[in-house]
Design a protein around this motif. Structure first.
Motif, PDB file in Angstrom:
ATOM      1  N   THR A  40       0.832  -1.208   0.000  1.00 14.75           N
ATOM      2  CA  THR A  40       0.000   0.000   0.000  1.00 14.75           C
ATOM      3  C   THR A  40       0.864   1.254   0.000  1.00 14.75           C
ATOM      4  N   VAL A  41       1.854   1.304   0.871  1.00 11.61           N
ATOM      5  CA  VAL A  41       2.740   2.470   0.927  1.00 11.61           C
ATOM      6  C   VAL A  41       3.503   2.623  -0.386  1.00 11.61           C
ATOM      7  N   GLN A  42       4.006   1.534  -0.927  1.00 10.81           N
ATOM      8  CA  GLN A  42       4.739   1.596  -2.191  1.00 10.81           C
ATOM      9  C   GLN A  42       3.842   2.089  -3.326  1.00 10.81           C
ATOM     10  N   HIS A  43       2.598   1.648  -3.337  1.00  8.00           N
ATOM     11  CA  HIS A  43       1.655   2.082  -4.367  1.00  8.00           C
ATOM     12  C   HIS A  43       1.404   3.587  -4.272  1.00  8.00           C
ATOM     13  N   VAL A  44       1.164   4.064  -3.066  1.00  8.81           N
ATOM     14  CA  VAL A  44       0.939   5.502  -2.878  1.00  8.81           C
ATOM     15  C   VAL A  44       2.178   6.288  -3.289  1.00  8.81           C
ATOM     16  N   ALA A  45       3.344   5.838  -2.855  1.00  6.97           N
ATOM     17  CA  ALA A  45       4.591   6.544  -3.174  1.00  6.97           C
ATOM     18  C   ALA A  45       4.824   6.605  -4.681  1.00  6.97           C
ATOM     19  N   LYS A  46       4.461   5.560  -5.368  1.00 11.11           N
ATOM     20  CA  LYS A  46       4.676   5.504  -6.819  1.00 11.11           C
ATOM     21  C   LYS A  46       3.691   6.377  -7.591  1.00 11.11           C
ATOM     22  N   LEU A  51       4.078  14.056  -4.235  1.00  4.60           N
ATOM     23  CA  LEU A  51       5.248  13.715  -3.437  1.00  4.60           C
ATOM     24  C   LEU A  51       6.563  14.005  -4.154  1.00  4.60           C
ATOM     25  N   GLU A  52       6.516  14.222  -5.455  1.00  3.25           N
ATOM     26  CA  GLU A  52       7.729  14.417  -6.239  1.00  3.25           C
ATOM     27  C   GLU A  52       8.538  15.637  -5.813  1.00  3.25           C
ATOM     28  N   ALA A  53       7.870  16.662  -5.312  1.00  2.00           N
ATOM     29  CA  ALA A  53       8.557  17.895  -4.937  1.00  2.00           C
ATOM     30  C   ALA A  53       9.204  17.812  -3.553  1.00  2.00           C
ATOM     31  N   LEU A  54       8.943  16.747  -2.820  1.00  2.00           N
ATOM     32  CA  LEU A  54       9.457  16.611  -1.456  1.00  2.00           C
ATOM     33  C   LEU A  54      10.794  15.876  -1.443  1.00  2.00           C
ATOM     34  N   THR A  55      11.504  16.017  -0.341  1.00  2.00           N
ATOM     35  CA  THR A  55      12.715  15.221  -0.172  1.00  2.00           C
ATOM     36  C   THR A  55      12.303  13.757  -0.002  1.00  2.00           C
ATOM     37  N   ARG A  56      13.263  12.868  -0.129  1.00  2.00           N
ATOM     38  CA  ARG A  56      12.941  11.446  -0.038  1.00  2.00           C
ATOM     39  C   ARG A  56      12.296  11.092   1.302  1.00  2.00           C
ATOM     40  N   SER A  57      12.859  11.585   2.397  1.00  2.00           N
ATOM     41  CA  SER A  57      12.308  11.247   3.711  1.00  2.00           C
ATOM     42  C   SER A  57      10.929  11.876   3.921  1.00  2.00           C
ATOM     43  N   GLU A  58      10.739  13.096   3.442  1.00  2.00           N
ATOM     44  CA  GLU A  58       9.425  13.735   3.537  1.00  2.00           C
ATOM     45  C   GLU A  58       8.395  12.974   2.702  1.00  2.00           C
ATOM     46  N   GLU A  60       8.471   9.819   1.821  1.00  2.00           N
ATOM     47  CA  GLU A  60       8.190   8.528   2.434  1.00  2.00           C
ATOM     48  C   GLU A  60       7.208   8.674   3.589  1.00  2.00           C
ATOM     49  N   ARG A  61       7.420   9.658   4.428  1.00  2.00           N
ATOM     50  CA  ARG A  61       6.538   9.892   5.574  1.00  2.00           C
ATOM     51  C   ARG A  61       5.130  10.285   5.103  1.00  2.00           C
ATOM     52  N   CYS A  62       5.065  11.136   4.106  1.00  2.00           N
ATOM     53  CA  CYS A  62       3.776  11.565   3.560  1.00  2.00           C
ATOM     54  C   CYS A  62       3.047  10.376   2.916  1.00  2.00           C
ATOM     55  N   ALA A  63       3.780   9.537   2.177  1.00  2.00           N
ATOM     56  CA  ALA A  63       3.176   8.356   1.561  1.00  2.00           C
ATOM     57  C   ALA A  63       2.613   7.428   2.635  1.00  2.00           C
ATOM     58  N   GLU A  64       3.338   7.261   3.728  1.00  2.00           N
ATOM     59  CA  GLU A  64       2.848   6.429   4.832  1.00  2.00           C
ATOM     60  C   GLU A  64       1.567   7.012   5.424  1.00  2.00           C
ATOM     61  N   ASP A  65       1.549   8.319   5.619  1.00  4.18           N
ATOM     62  CA  ASP A  65       0.365   8.963   6.202  1.00  4.18           C
ATOM     63  C   ASP A  65      -0.850   8.798   5.295  1.00  4.18           C
ATOM     64  N   ILE A  66      -0.655   9.012   3.999  1.00  2.18           N
ATOM     65  CA  ILE A  66      -1.751   8.857   3.033  1.00  2.18           C
ATOM     66  C   ILE A  66      -2.205   7.400   3.001  1.00  2.18           C
ATOM     67  N   ALA A  67      -1.246   6.490   2.943  1.00  3.84           N
ATOM     68  CA  ALA A  67      -1.570   5.060   2.899  1.00  3.84           C
ATOM     69  C   ALA A  67      -2.331   4.640   4.150  1.00  3.84           C
ATOM     70  N   ARG A  68      -1.920   5.167   5.295  1.00  2.00           N
ATOM     71  CA  ARG A  68      -2.590   4.794   6.545  1.00  2.00           C
ATOM     72  C   ARG A  68      -4.029   5.284   6.562  1.00  2.00           C
ATOM     73  N   MET A  69      -4.266   6.502   6.115  1.00  2.00           N
ATOM     74  CA  MET A  69      -5.648   7.007   6.064  1.00  2.00           C
ATOM     75  C   MET A  69      -6.502   6.152   5.130  1.00  2.00           C
ATOM     76  N   PHE A  70      -5.960   5.846   3.973  1.00  2.00           N
ATOM     77  CA  PHE A  70      -6.660   5.044   2.975  1.00  2.00           C
ATOM     78  C   PHE A  70      -6.927   3.631   3.502  1.00  2.00           C
ATOM     79  N   ALA A  71      -5.884   2.984   3.989  1.00  2.00           N
ATOM     80  CA  ALA A  71      -5.996   1.601   4.453  1.00  2.00           C
ATOM     81  C   ALA A  71      -6.873   1.481   5.696  1.00  2.00           C
ATOM     82  N   HIS A  72      -6.826   2.480   6.568  1.00  2.00           N
ATOM     83  CA  HIS A  72      -7.633   2.408   7.789  1.00  2.00           C
ATOM     84  C   HIS A  72      -9.117   2.512   7.471  1.00  2.00           C
TER      85      HIS A  72
END
Length: 97
Positions: A40-46, A51-58, A60-72
């Motif tokens: 799920t996180v990989q799908h959101v990140a891709k 997310l393209e304008a953010l740093t890698r760590s930002e 990744e964290r944003c993708a996790e947050d989006i994925a968590r809202m979606f998956a929950h």
């Protein structure tokens, strides 16, 4: 990417998500839930162009947050998009009693 164990250790809403995500659509199968969380996180990140304008760590964290809202949201309805990603059983046709 943080694992479900890492999220569980945060407590609060993160722990509630982990419990719902493992218990509801994955019927307690921690390994399957972890695999689907990763997918799920990989799908959101891709696919999240924002997310393209953010740093890698930002990103990744944003993708996790989006994925968590979606998956929950899906987990509360006893559904998982990754479970339904299998061609033979779309998620909307799976029974999760």
């Amino acid at each position: 990417m943080r694992s479900l164990d890492d999220l569980d250790a945060e407590g609060g809403a993160a722990r509630e998500f982990v419990n719902d995500f493992i218990k509801n659509p994955h019927r307690g199968d921690v390994q399957l839930a972890e695999d689907h969380w990763t997918r799920t996180v990989q799908h959101v990140a891709k696919h999240a162009q924002e997310l393209e304008a953010l740093t890698r760590s930002e990103a990744e964290r944003c993708a996790e947050d989006i994925a968590r809202m979606f998956a929950h949201g899906l987990a509360r309805a006893h559904k998982c998009w990754a479970c339904g990603a299998r061609p033979s059983t779309p998620w909307w046709r799976r029974r999760h009693d």
